[in-house]
Design a protein around this motif. Structure first.
Motif, PDB file in Angstrom:
ATOM      1  N   HIS A  42      58.943   2.129 -68.114  1.00 21.43           N
ATOM      2  CA  HIS A  42      58.215   3.249 -68.455  1.00 21.43           C
ATOM      3  C   HIS A  42      57.196   3.098 -69.640  1.00 21.43           C
ATOM      4  N   HIS A  48      59.575   1.492 -72.722  1.00 23.38           N
ATOM      5  CA  HIS A  48      61.052   1.470 -72.554  1.00 23.38           C
ATOM      6  C   HIS A  48      61.468   1.333 -71.127  1.00 23.38           C
ATOM      7  N   ASP A  50      64.360   3.144 -68.466  1.00 23.39           N
ATOM      8  CA  ASP A  50      65.262   4.229 -68.207  1.00 23.39           C
ATOM      9  C   ASP A  50      66.004   3.762 -67.164  1.00 23.39           C
TER      10      ASP A  50
HETATM   11 MN    MN Z   1      61.078   7.585 -69.741  1.00 23.85          MN
END
Ligand code: MN
Length: 201
Positions: A42, A48, A50
């Motif tokens: 993402h 980051h 997820d």
């Molecule tokens: Mn996210």
């Protein structure tokens, strides 16, 4: 969808305007096979990963800033986030500017998983394991495989979760799939490619 998962997704729905974001609203709480996990890359304000586990009709979720490691010596911070609907495991696309999580999402890895959490030689349900902050799962992804532990440590304001590769045949300190295998397992596209297509529309 069951009442329980409807309630579980309240936070998820409140944060989003489904007339504006292409993200799923969450219409299903069942899939065909066993439980799945997904790792989405993402690119939002901060890049980051997820990590999501199918539990009780929703995807329990953690944001892992550095992404997963295949090295048992690396502890990766994992920050709990709101439950996501099951169909989010297939979501890849662009969340528009000004909306929650604005940026691009790709399905970086996905596959079935098994809960292998035990305590004193007894199996512990995945729900209980998460509640206790001591989760062991066996992941069968395309990039990420084998045992992983999700451990909650600290207390009060210092509570943090760590995502750690277990020492098993799939552990490999030399691999670094986050950088060497950046593409989506759904489309083979990079997050930059998906981002460009999404904003050109
Ligand atoms: Mn996210």
């Amino acid at each position: 969808m069951g009442k329980k998962s409807k309630k579980a997704l309240e936070k998820y729905r409140k944060k989003r305007d489904f007339r504006k974001t292409p993200e799923p609203q969450g219409k299903t709480s069942k899939n065909g096979g066993g439980p799945v996990f997904v790792i989405q890359k993402h690119l939002a304000q901060n890049l980051h990963y997820d990590f999501r586990l199918e539990v009780g009709g929703v995807l329990k979720s953690w944001a892992i800033p550095k992404g997963p490691s295949t090295d048992p010596g690396e502890k990766r911070l994992a920050v709990p986030t709101e439950d996501h609907p099951l169909d989010y495991a297939y979501f890849e696309g662009v969340i528009p500017e000004g909306h929650y999580g604005a940026g691009t999402v790709i399905v970086w890895d996905r596959g079935p998983y098994e809960n292998i959490t035990e305590q004193d030689g007894q199996e512990v349900s995945i729900e209980k394991a998460i509640e206790k902050g001591h989760v062991s799962v066996w992941l069968k992804g395309q990039k990420i495989k084998g045992g992983y532990a999700l451990i909650r440590t600290g207390s009060g304001d210092d509570i943090r979760w760590l995502f750690i590769k277990m020492k098993d045949g799939e552990a490999d300190a030399r691999r670094n799939p986050v950088s060497t295998e950046p593409e989506s397992v759904l489309t083979g596209k990079t997050i930059e490619e998906v981002g460009k297509e999404g904003t050109a529309e």
